[in-house]
Motif scaffolding. Structure first.
Motif, mmCIF file in Angstrom:
data_model
loop_
_atom_site.group_PDB
_atom_site.id
_atom_site.type_symbol
_atom_site.label_atom_id
_atom_site.label_comp_id
_atom_site.label_asym_id
_atom_site.label_seq_id
_atom_site.Cartn_x
_atom_site.Cartn_y
_atom_site.Cartn_z
ATOM 1 N N ALA A 1 0.837 -1.208 0.000
ATOM 2 C CA ALA A 1 0.000 0.000 0.000
ATOM 3 C C ALA A 1 0.868 1.253 0.000
ATOM 4 C CB ALA A 1 -0.936 -0.009 1.208
ATOM 5 N N GLY A 2 1.975 1.205 0.730
ATOM 6 C CA GLY A 2 2.881 2.354 0.759
ATOM 7 C C GLY A 2 3.460 2.661 -0.612
ATOM 8 N N VAL A 3 3.919 1.632 -1.308
ATOM 9 C CA VAL A 3 4.526 1.883 -2.625
ATOM 10 C C VAL A 3 3.454 2.295 -3.637
ATOM 11 C CG1 VAL A 3 6.001 0.972 -4.446
ATOM 12 C CG2 VAL A 3 6.388 0.267 -2.090
ATOM 13 N N TYR A 4 2.261 1.671 -3.558
ATOM 14 C CA TYR A 4 1.159 2.121 -4.431
ATOM 15 C C TYR A 4 0.834 3.595 -4.167
ATOM 16 C CZ TYR A 4 -0.722 -2.101 -6.767
ATOM 17 O OH TYR A 4 -0.930 -3.186 -7.586
ATOM 18 N N THR A 5 0.841 4.013 -2.901
ATOM 19 C CA THR A 5 0.519 5.403 -2.583
ATOM 20 C C THR A 5 1.555 6.349 -3.186
ATOM 21 O OG1 THR A 5 -0.577 4.728 -0.549
ATOM 22 C CG2 THR A 5 0.110 7.032 -0.697
ATOM 23 N N PHE A 6 2.823 5.976 -3.048
ATOM 24 C CA PHE A 6 3.882 6.766 -3.701
ATOM 25 C C PHE A 6 3.596 6.884 -5.199
ATOM 26 C CE2 PHE A 6 7.849 5.705 -6.174
ATOM 27 C CZ PHE A 6 8.294 7.006 -6.339
ATOM 28 N N GLY A 7 3.356 5.771 -5.861
ATOM 29 C CA GLY A 7 3.130 5.802 -7.306
ATOM 30 C C GLY A 7 1.881 6.576 -7.682
ATOM 31 N N ALA A 8 0.813 6.402 -6.886
ATOM 32 C CA ALA A 8 -0.444 7.085 -7.191
ATOM 33 C C ALA A 8 -0.290 8.599 -7.057
ATOM 34 C CB ALA A 8 -1.551 6.576 -6.266
ATOM 35 N N VAL A 9 0.428 9.035 -6.020
ATOM 36 C CA VAL A 9 0.644 10.479 -5.848
ATOM 37 C C VAL A 9 1.428 11.031 -7.033
ATOM 38 C CG1 VAL A 9 1.899 12.189 -4.479
ATOM 39 C CG2 VAL A 9 0.426 10.512 -3.334
ATOM 40 N N MET A 10 2.448 10.292 -7.443
ATOM 41 C CA MET A 10 3.243 10.759 -8.585
ATOM 42 C C MET A 10 2.382 10.797 -9.853
ATOM 43 S SD MET A 10 6.219 11.507 -7.388
ATOM 44 C CE MET A 10 5.668 11.845 -5.732
ATOM 45 N N ALA A 11 1.549 9.760 -10.052
ATOM 46 C CA ALA A 11 0.673 9.725 -11.228
ATOM 47 C C ALA A 11 -0.315 10.887 -11.197
ATOM 48 C CB ALA A 11 -0.074 8.394 -11.292
ATOM 49 N N ALA A 12 -0.806 11.213 -9.991
ATOM 50 C CA ALA A 12 -1.750 12.324 -9.881
ATOM 51 C C ALA A 12 -1.060 13.656 -10.184
ATOM 52 C CB ALA A 12 -2.369 12.349 -8.482
#
Lengths: 399, 399
Positions: free
Chosen positions: A194-205
């Protein structure tokens, strides 16, 4: 093509790591301002990656003791929490009593690129710091929430820990020996995925903000992240409602592919195709195995896995792990020792990849995201003391 | 502040999902062009997330059969590989013989935002498609490589599979029963963590391109990603050279925190602090446990874990999982059933979060990255047939 805005153009540049600095000295995220209301593991792991990559991360902590994980073991010789030091290195700390001074956080968010929080769904809304309130004041804000089950659905409000999610997601049911009980993965897979997905999602956003000109609210659930990691097990059930069971250290459809006992321990061998099985059989000193109709092709090997494992382990019993690994490496058969944590942390590859670094004088795991032209220092800044940067931040932002 | 360029301003807009479309219909990455030279799992998982979020992903495959995973099980009733369908949904397929027509890929990369590849380190250089060659022609290209051990270090050239990396990284050594052999995590943690890191790193590099005006070469290793997931186990060793061992389904420093046997199966209970232990003891019908000096505080409970587990399991043996979970939920003690994969895939939360969707008529896991204002459709496009979009792409790019 409409005019597009740029990912970081409302950020507050840090005078030390500003946009005019030599990029070789600054991370890719230099100039990005992240307000971090996360505690413990999943959220702090996400913002740690951002800080490692050069973002300015202001960690907002309660004044009465700060993040609980400041008191979690393991501890360094000087008493500092390794747990806290690891996931909060390079961040700044600001103490705020959210019940009295939520407006301070709202004021910071008005000037920030990103806000990340991992309170139970609904808590931020009750504090007046929900995504609707803060995005109304800063439409370009990327607001990310991380929680056990996400902001929607019937379980949204349920308490969750990594072990709870590993159990409910099905991951535990497929981890362990075939005839033993289910076990947890030794890693906190639900928290960290979940932590790495959150990092990626923030960057994608942020990339999306550059394209569409507006921020968003990201809603990451440890449950969803873990379900996505089931992969082959989920697909087996989705294909024909087969319920996969634990198969220990082996692969469901490929053989030999897993851990095997040698004279003094276990080694992992991955024979991904029939040509490799010819090489493997030769390295074992039993080349005719590859001609046996029971084992010549993967489908047969997979169907006869138990017999095959017994045959392989009888041969491996004649020598040590080190000697077998040398022979298998020479034959280009993918293989590895089952390292303990000390062996893994001192493996020559761990050192060469800077996966052991120091931060604030403590030895810690390094940064996974390696990018040419940006720094990957072996010495990183420490995790902050509680409110260590409070006075400077309050003065800078007029709080 | 120097002039900055925008994340997507060299992208090739897809006429169907262009920048002028209603953002509510387009993903955050609409307009981004990704050239995808990945096969099997880690790389395709990364570019799947990008495709799910609206990027245009052109998957380059060898003309003689394409991605090996087209032939990997499990298979759907109509014979399609679920494995391939899952991680390649929404991509376009272009067949290219890299030994003869590498220049076609170079021409695509010249107009792309992102290129992702997961060949063994060195292969792309030998094809004339290495990061130096392609970044010379397109300095804004974000070029990402995913491999087992990374592009540097003594093991860089070694073959690696998920199981090899779970073994060498130490993860297997801490997964399993305390007195049993090491087992693999039931999930392909090494492949999938590397995949999600690659997604995040590419997005971060695009944000960095918006700030610094140039692309980069990203180098993600499954080994590094897995080491980063060791977390508490790595920290224990780094703190004082303690080698952590397998502790089955429990937590190293918190108790009771893990799986416990009830009359008809196992449940997970996570008692994170002393106040929660009072509630837990009461729900068990044994409130005085919380006053016992052996169990009143977490440090004591953790030291007396084996006795505590025996006491708890003696009490739990009196009733079923379902009944205990109802009582524990009422007492707000974090808990869960140890679901099998079918139970997990049909959990009401899985449905509510759209973690089961269809793509090309096949049921597949959904997308983890949920963002307000962007679509999260329950029906997604299929994975492509080999070279399905070849003629259109060759015409569009003049290949």
């Amino acid at each position: 093509m409409t005019a597009v805005h740029c990912a970081a153009d409302r950020s507050v540049p840090d005078p030390e790591v500003g946009l005019d600095a030599d990029p070789a000295d600054a991370g890719p995220l230099a100039g990005l301002l992240v307000i971090d209301l996360t505690r413990v593991l999943a959220g702090p792991f996400a913002t740690m990656i951002m800080a490692d990559l050069g973002a300015r991360v202001i960690k907002v902590e309660n004044p009465s003791g700060g993040d609980d994980s400041r008191r979690y073991g393991p501890f360094a010789a000087d008493g500092r929490s390794m747990y806290f030091a690891r996931v909060n290195r390079g961040k700044q700390s600001l103490a705020v009593d959210l019940k009295k001074d939520a407006e301070q956080v709202a004021a910071l968010a008005e000037r920030a690129d990103v806000l990340v929080e991992n309170f139970r769904p609904g808590v931020m809304d009750r504090l007046g710091l929900g995504p609707a309130a803060l995005r109304a004041r800063n439409p370009r804000l990327v607001y990310a929430s991380v929680s056990g089950y996400g902001a929607t659905g019937p379980r949204s409000g349920e308490p969750a820990y990594d072990a709870v999610i590993q159990a409910r997601s099905g991951l535990m049911s497929v981890t362990g020996e075939p005839d033993g009980p289910p076990v947890k993965s030794g890693a906190s897979v639900s928290d960290l995925s979940a932590g790495v997905y959150t990092f990626g999602a923030v960057m994608a956003a942020l990339v999306g903000r550059g394209i569409h000109g507006r921020g968003t609210h990201i809603d990451i659930a440890m449950f969803d992240a873990t379900v996505s990691f089931l992969e082959g097990n989920a697909l087996a059930w989705l294909a024909d409602r087969t319920v996969p069971h634990r198969i220990g250290p082996h692969h469901p459809n490929i053989a030999p592919f897993g851990a095997f006992a040698a004279a003094d321990g276990q080694i992992v061998v991955c024979v991904g195709n029939d040509a490799l099985f010819v090489a493997f059989a030769a390295a074992l000193g039993a080349p005719r195995l590859a001609e046996d109709p029971l084992f010549a092709q993967n489908a047969a090997r997979s169907a006869n896995r138990l017999v095959l494992t017994a045959v392989i382990e009888e041969l491996l019993a004649a020598d040590t792990c080190v000697n077998w690994l040398a022979r298998l490496e020479a034959a280009k058969v993918p293989c590895a020792p089952v390292n303990d944590i000390g062996q893994a942390m001192t493996d020559e590859q761990t050192e060469a990849r800077r996966m052991r670094i120091t931060a604030g004088g403590l030895e810690l795991p390094g940064q996974v995201v390696k990018m040419a032209g940006y720094p990957d220092p072996a010495v990183r800044p420490a995790a902050p003391g509680l409110d260590e940067h409070g006075d400077a931040i309050r003065a800078e932002f007029g709080l």
